[in-house]
Design a protein around this motif. Structure first.
Motif, PDB file in Angstrom:
ATOM      1  N   GLY A 112       0.792  -1.219   0.000  1.00 54.51           N
ATOM      2  CA  GLY A 112       0.000   0.000   0.000  1.00 54.51           C
ATOM      3  C   GLY A 112       0.825   1.270   0.000  1.00 54.51           C
ATOM      4  N   GLY A 113       2.151   1.140  -0.071  1.00 53.81           N
ATOM      5  CA  GLY A 113       2.991   2.325  -0.177  1.00 53.81           C
ATOM      6  C   GLY A 113       2.739   3.017  -1.512  1.00 53.81           C
ATOM      7  N   PHE A 114       2.622   4.346  -1.484  1.00 50.64           N
ATOM      8  CA  PHE A 114       2.299   5.108  -2.699  1.00 50.64           C
ATOM      9  C   PHE A 114       3.340   6.194  -2.902  1.00 50.64           C
ATOM     10  CE2 PHE A 114       0.446   8.614  -5.036  1.00 50.64           C
ATOM     11  CZ  PHE A 114      -0.199   7.991  -6.087  1.00 50.64           C
ATOM     12  N   GLU A 115       3.736   6.403  -4.169  1.00 51.37           N
ATOM     13  CA  GLU A 115       4.698   7.471  -4.451  1.00 51.37           C
ATOM     14  C   GLU A 115       4.473   8.028  -5.850  1.00 51.37           C
ATOM     15  OE1 GLU A 115       9.504   8.387  -4.115  1.00 51.37           O
ATOM     16  OE2 GLU A 115       8.749   6.342  -3.870  1.00 51.37           O
ATOM     17  N   LYS A 116       4.449   9.336  -5.949  1.00 48.79           N
ATOM     18  CA  LYS A 116       4.468  10.031  -7.242  1.00 48.79           C
ATOM     19  C   LYS A 116       5.938  10.264  -7.572  1.00 48.79           C
ATOM     20  CE  LYS A 116       2.665  14.173  -9.587  1.00 48.79           C
ATOM     21  NZ  LYS A 116       3.885  14.989  -9.734  1.00 48.79           N
ATOM     22  N   LEU A 117       6.403   9.678  -8.674  1.00 55.00           N
ATOM     23  CA  LEU A 117       7.831   9.572  -8.953  1.00 55.00           C
ATOM     24  C   LEU A 117       8.392  10.679  -9.824  1.00 55.00           C
ATOM     25  CD1 LEU A 117       7.738   5.754  -9.712  1.00 55.00           C
ATOM     26  CD2 LEU A 117       8.697   6.808  -7.661  1.00 55.00           C
ATOM     27  N   THR A 118       7.560  11.391 -10.569  1.00 56.77           N
ATOM     28  CA  THR A 118       8.046  12.434 -11.469  1.00 56.77           C
ATOM     29  C   THR A 118       7.246  13.713 -11.271  1.00 56.77           C
ATOM     30  OG1 THR A 118       6.596  11.643 -13.253  1.00 56.77           O
ATOM     31  CG2 THR A 118       8.837  10.774 -13.210  1.00 56.77           C
ATOM     32  N   GLY A 119       7.741  14.801 -11.845  1.00 56.08           N
ATOM     33  CA  GLY A 119       7.127  16.110 -11.665  1.00 56.08           C
ATOM     34  C   GLY A 119       7.802  16.868 -10.529  1.00 56.08           C
ATOM     35  N   GLN A 121       6.234  18.678  -8.080  1.00 56.07           N
ATOM     36  CA  GLN A 121       5.502  18.447  -6.835  1.00 56.07           C
ATOM     37  C   GLN A 121       5.253  16.946  -6.688  1.00 56.07           C
ATOM     38  OE1 GLN A 121       1.954  20.863  -6.793  1.00 56.07           O
ATOM     39  NE2 GLN A 121       3.087  22.753  -6.491  1.00 56.07           N
ATOM     40  N   ARG A 122       5.725  16.385  -5.591  1.00 56.79           N
ATOM     41  CA  ARG A 122       5.628  14.928  -5.409  1.00 56.79           C
ATOM     42  C   ARG A 122       4.942  14.602  -4.086  1.00 56.79           C
ATOM     43  NH1 ARG A 122      11.124  12.442  -8.109  1.00 56.79           N
ATOM     44  NH2 ARG A 122      11.160  13.884  -9.890  1.00 56.79           N
ATOM     45  N   THR A 123       4.613  13.350  -3.929  1.00 56.47           N
ATOM     46  CA  THR A 123       4.006  12.889  -2.686  1.00 56.47           C
ATOM     47  C   THR A 123       4.441  11.453  -2.428  1.00 56.47           C
ATOM     48  OG1 THR A 123       1.924  12.727  -1.440  1.00 56.47           O
ATOM     49  CG2 THR A 123       1.855  12.078  -3.759  1.00 56.47           C
ATOM     50  N   LYS A 124       4.581  11.126  -1.161  1.00 54.42           N
ATOM     51  CA  LYS A 124       4.986   9.775  -0.784  1.00 54.42           C
ATOM     52  C   LYS A 124       4.304   9.424   0.526  1.00 54.42           C
ATOM     53  CE  LYS A 124       9.065   6.861  -0.038  1.00 54.42           C
ATOM     54  NZ  LYS A 124      10.553   6.829  -0.015  1.00 54.42           N
ATOM     55  N   GLY A 125       3.699   8.234   0.593  1.00 53.89           N
ATOM     56  CA  GLY A 125       3.015   7.850   1.818  1.00 53.89           C
ATOM     57  C   GLY A 125       2.451   6.455   1.753  1.00 53.89           C
ATOM     58  N   GLN A 126       1.329   6.264   2.433  1.00 54.63           N
ATOM     59  CA  GLN A 126       0.757   4.929   2.615  1.00 54.63           C
ATOM     60  C   GLN A 126      -0.760   4.971   2.460  1.00 54.63           C
ATOM     61  OE1 GLN A 126       2.960   2.393   3.350  1.00 54.63           O
ATOM     62  NE2 GLN A 126       1.376   0.812   3.264  1.00 54.63           N
ATOM     63  N   ILE A 127      -1.293   3.926   1.821  1.00 51.54           N
ATOM     64  CA  ILE A 127      -2.741   3.772   1.690  1.00 51.54           C
ATOM     65  C   ILE A 127      -3.224   2.862   2.812  1.00 51.54           C
ATOM     66  CG2 ILE A 127      -4.616   2.932   0.221  1.00 51.54           C
ATOM     67  CD1 ILE A 127      -2.780   3.558  -2.193  1.00 51.54           C
ATOM     68  N   HIS A 128      -4.248   3.308   3.530  1.00 47.80           N
ATOM     69  CA  HIS A 128      -4.797   2.565   4.671  1.00 47.80           C
ATOM     70  C   HIS A 128      -6.273   2.276   4.432  1.00 47.80           C
ATOM     71  CE1 HIS A 128      -1.281   3.790   7.136  1.00 47.80           C
ATOM     72  NE2 HIS A 128      -1.390   4.933   6.470  1.00 47.80           N
ATOM     73  N   GLN A 129      -6.760   1.197   5.021  1.00 53.94           N
ATOM     74  CA  GLN A 129      -8.194   0.961   5.014  1.00 53.94           C
ATOM     75  C   GLN A 129      -8.810   1.652   6.221  1.00 53.94           C
ATOM     76  OE1 GLN A 129      -9.532  -3.005   4.244  1.00 53.94           O
ATOM     77  NE2 GLN A 129     -11.659  -2.553   4.807  1.00 53.94           N
ATOM     78  N   ASP A 130      -9.848   2.445   5.955  1.00 56.68           N
ATOM     79  CA  ASP A 130     -10.565   3.170   7.004  1.00 56.68           C
ATOM     80  C   ASP A 130     -12.042   2.832   6.859  1.00 56.68           C
ATOM     81  OD1 ASP A 130     -10.995   5.038   9.121  1.00 56.68           O
ATOM     82  OD2 ASP A 130     -11.563   6.570   7.643  1.00 56.68           O
ATOM     83  N   GLY A 131     -12.472   1.761   7.495  1.00 52.64           N
ATOM     84  CA  GLY A 131     -13.850   1.311   7.342  1.00 52.64           C
ATOM     85  C   GLY A 131     -14.101   0.835   5.925  1.00 52.64           C
ATOM     86  N   ASP A 132     -15.071   1.450   5.246  1.00 54.64           N
ATOM     87  CA  ASP A 132     -15.428   1.018   3.894  1.00 54.64           C
ATOM     88  C   ASP A 132     -14.756   1.859   2.811  1.00 54.64           C
ATOM     89  OD1 ASP A 132     -16.776   3.381   4.266  1.00 54.64           O
ATOM     90  OD2 ASP A 132     -18.752   2.600   3.710  1.00 54.64           O
ATOM     91  N   ARG A 133     -13.661   2.533   3.158  1.00 57.40           N
ATOM     92  CA  ARG A 133     -12.942   3.323   2.164  1.00 57.40           C
ATOM     93  C   ARG A 133     -11.433   3.158   2.361  1.00 57.40           C
ATOM     94  NH1 ARG A 133     -13.827   9.518   4.520  1.00 57.40           N
ATOM     95  NH2 ARG A 133     -12.824   9.137   6.535  1.00 57.40           N
ATOM     96  N   LEU A 134     -10.674   3.594   1.354  1.00 53.71           N
ATOM     97  CA  LEU A 134      -9.222   3.618   1.425  1.00 53.71           C
ATOM     98  C   LEU A 134      -8.760   5.067   1.559  1.00 53.71           C
ATOM     99  CD1 LEU A 134      -8.419   1.066  -1.431  1.00 53.71           C
ATOM    100  CD2 LEU A 134      -8.287   0.653   1.038  1.00 53.71           C
ATOM    101  N   VAL A 135      -7.857   5.316   2.492  1.00 54.45           N
ATOM    102  CA  VAL A 135      -7.383   6.672   2.763  1.00 54.45           C
ATOM    103  C   VAL A 135      -5.868   6.717   2.597  1.00 54.45           C
ATOM    104  CG1 VAL A 135      -7.047   8.407   4.585  1.00 54.45           C
ATOM    105  CG2 VAL A 135      -9.282   7.334   4.271  1.00 54.45           C
ATOM    106  N   TYR A 136      -5.409   7.731   1.879  1.00 52.86           N
ATOM    107  CA  TYR A 136      -3.976   7.949   1.691  1.00 52.86           C
ATOM    108  C   TYR A 136      -3.502   9.017   2.668  1.00 52.86           C
ATOM    109  CZ  TYR A 136       0.339   9.753  -0.356  1.00 52.86           C
ATOM    110  OH  TYR A 136       1.635  10.185  -0.548  1.00 52.86           O
ATOM    111  N   LEU A 137      -2.428   8.716   3.405  1.00 50.47           N
ATOM    112  CA  LEU A 137      -1.750   9.678   4.262  1.00 50.47           C
ATOM    113  C   LEU A 137      -0.314   9.771   3.781  1.00 50.47           C
ATOM    114  CD1 LEU A 137      -3.004   8.610   7.820  1.00 50.47           C
ATOM    115  CD2 LEU A 137      -3.906  10.437   6.363  1.00 50.47           C
TER     116      LEU A 137
END
Length: 200
Positions: A112-119, A121-137
């Motif tokens: 569930g690790g997520f990363e925007k690799l180019t551009g 402005q970038r972001t790096k973090g983790q996707i978590h399950q939060d009840g009936d949805r997926l949340v990225y932090l």
């Protein structure tokens, strides 16, 4: 008791603004990011009104296409997320009605690790399950920086800080193994709502 003393006593009773709350899986989330999740639909509605009242027709067509489709439930989304993705940022509302960027590269790990690799402005973090949805932090940062994990960020971002690092929170929706989106309500920079469209 003097007025100033009463005020001080009341302030002790108020929750600390940056105090971490939790997702349903027990992951700590900053209170301000929890607020942004709670105001998700308000941010989306405000941004879409701005986009459709003043946006370019070609950009609106991209936005409409990205928003189509019913997301998979988390238990079905997890197995199809991992791998390399083409990802296209769409910034909606705020400084401009809508801005559609050219595709970048993103990656989702099997954990569930997520990363925007180019551009820039970038972001790096983790996707978590939060009840009936997926949340990225995650941590938003500028290319060339080594960002700290979300858990090590201060509860509020300081816009204009050097290096620029901001907490990012989003709702992840996978439509199938070839299409998905990460929806960022009330981002700290530039726009009212961001959509990172995933395709492969």
């Amino acid at each position: 008791m003097l007025r100033a003393e009463r005020l001080a006593a009341l302030l002790w009773l108020l929750p600390v603004a940056g105090f971490s709350q939790q997702l349903s899986d027990g992951t700590a989330i900053h209170a301000d990011d929890q607020r942004r999740l709670q105001e998700y639909h308000a941010a989306a509605g405000d941004a879409l009104l701005q986009a459709f009242s003043g946006g370019d027709g070609a950009d609106l067509a991209v936005l409409s296409d990205v928003l189509q489709g019913t997301p998979l439930p988390p238990d079905r989304a997890g197995p199809v997320m991992a791998g390399e993705w083409s990802c296209r940022m769409i910034k909606v509302g705020g400084l401009l009605p809508i801005t559609v960027y050219q595709p970048f590269r993103c990656r989702i790990g099997s954990d569930g690790g997520f990363e925007k690799l180019t551009g820039s402005q970038r972001t790096k973090g983790q996707i978590h399950q939060d009840g009936d949805r997926l949340v990225y932090l995650g941590t938003g940062f500028i290319a060339g920086d080594t960002p700290p994990p979300y858990a090590d960020l201060p509860p509020f971002s300081t816009i204009g800080s050097d290096p620029q690092r901001v907490p990012e929170v989003g709702v992840v929706e996978m439509l199938d193994g070839n299409k998905g989106r990460v929806m960022f309500p009330d981002p700290h920079l530039e726009s009212r709502f961001n959509i990172l469209a995933l395709s492969r």
